[in-house]
Enzyme design. Sequence first.
Site, PDB file in Angstrom:
ATOM      1  N   GLY A   1       0.821  -1.207   0.000  1.00  0.00           N
ATOM      2  CA  GLY A   1       0.000   0.000   0.000  1.00  0.00           C
ATOM      3  C   GLY A   1       0.853   1.255   0.000  1.00  0.00           C
ATOM      4  CB  SER A   2       3.982   2.155   1.801  1.00  0.00           C
ATOM      5  OG  SER A   2       3.563   1.823   3.085  1.00  0.00           O
TER       6      SER A   2
ATOM      7  CE1 TYR B   1       0.336   3.670   9.408  1.00  0.00           C
ATOM      8  CE2 TYR B   1      -0.233   2.540   7.377  1.00  0.00           C
ATOM      9  CZ  TYR B   1       0.644   2.766   8.415  1.00  0.00           C
ATOM     10  OH  TYR B   1       1.844   2.092   8.460  1.00  0.00           O
TER      11      TYR B   1
ATOM     12  CG  ASP C   1      -5.004   4.112   0.778  1.00  0.00           C
ATOM     13  OD1 ASP C   1      -5.147   2.926   0.428  1.00  0.00           O
ATOM     14  OD2 ASP C   1      -4.198   4.478   1.663  1.00  0.00           O
ATOM     15  CD  GLU C   2     -12.397   1.865  -1.662  1.00  0.00           C
ATOM     16  OE1 GLU C   2     -12.709   0.891  -0.954  1.00  0.00           O
ATOM     17  OE2 GLU C   2     -13.218   2.558  -2.262  1.00  0.00           O
TER      18      GLU C   2
END
Length: 427
Positions: A94-95, A121, A227-228
Amino acid sequence: MATGVSYSPVIIARAKGTRLFDTNGRSILDFTSGQMSSILGHSHPEIVEVVRRYIGELDHLLSSMITQPVVDLAERLARFLPTPLKKSFFLNTGSEANEAAIKMAKCYTGKFEIVAFTASYHGLTSGSGSATYSVGRKNGGPAMAGQLAFPAPYAYRSPFKKADGSYDWETELEFGWSMIDRQTVGSLAAFIMEPILSTGGILVPPKGYLKRMAVECKKRNMLLIMDEAQTGVGRTGQMFAFQYEDIVPDILVLSKTLGCGLPLASVSTTVEIERGCNKAGFIWISTHLNDPLTAAVGNKVLEIVERDHIAERVKRLGAQLRAGLDKLQEKYWCIGEIRGRGLLQGIEIISDADTKAPGLDIGQAVSDRAMLMGLSCNIVNLHELGSVFRLAPPLTVLKEEIEEGLRILDDAFAFVLILRSFMADSD
Ligand SMILES: Cc1ncc(COP(=O)(O)O)c(C=O)c1O
């Protein structure tokens, strides 16, 4: 090496479906889906088969080589997504994927300011970490230039109230934008947001909120990056949580749930943004860009989620979980609020019913007790934000497993509160 994570004292030897087994063979229900990822449970037989097959015949290639699983995944994703989001590429975490999305927004708009919620986040690498305000911000030196924070929609604790005491999200939202408009140096590139802020405390924006945010971004010619990581691929009862409102993000980032526990992330956008990025010289390459093995896994995950009507299942089982949690709230004063959607539910723990002071110690004690009794459920204790359990069992969880988890939680709350009142009496 310790990395700031307080490691669990339990050593897990095996994981299958919703269950973990420790080195003594003790069964523990996994109500976090690993790190909020294993939506089909652990070691789903069809996923195991795909991994076996691809590690044997098409594992990893030069990053510029495109394979059938990658094409299939991009096409399948495009079928699920609203029409303009046709273009995807695949990364690992994800990052990393948020990092790429932020860079795309900067390249496409030619601007550099990134806005995110105060309880966000998005990862901990340089760019995504700079847009993360819930944890990990301190003592790592300066953030990237141009980071702006926007008040998170935290109805339970927001100071913005109407005369009747209800949450005045419109005024809060307008206040937030007025702050952005004051602070910006005229270079707003994007707003990156989770449609439900998970680490920040399972904050579900009120109806109309996301739509209004999309309008405000458009007014300022900023891109909206959704962002999912935790909410995508059926977790909330819709394929994607942004679909609870009539909006289409400019860039959609999926990660955790897409790989069902394997390192796979996607970045999807429109033809126009892809074209603009290319024109501006956007480049993103990494060792595992578009790897065939993980792409094949993502394909299978999406296939199963569609074939087995997982999002519909989540609505039913989510309602069961929610009803059980609502009952616990009636029973235990230290539960301030239950909130969430589908199989992503939060329990906010308080230590004082009048002041609503966060109940960090109580939450931790309940979490520890539940683990001893056979339920792994994650509590996020953030001093400035609150103390919130995030319940996110695999989407394949059985009705009986939800009942079992609720029973354990009930017993854990009862145990901790009795112990507390006993200790208070003996003081
Ligand atoms: C919403 C969201 N975005 C991004 C990330 C970062 O993902 P990763 O840990 O895979 O880098 C997380 C991780 O928890 C997340 O919850």
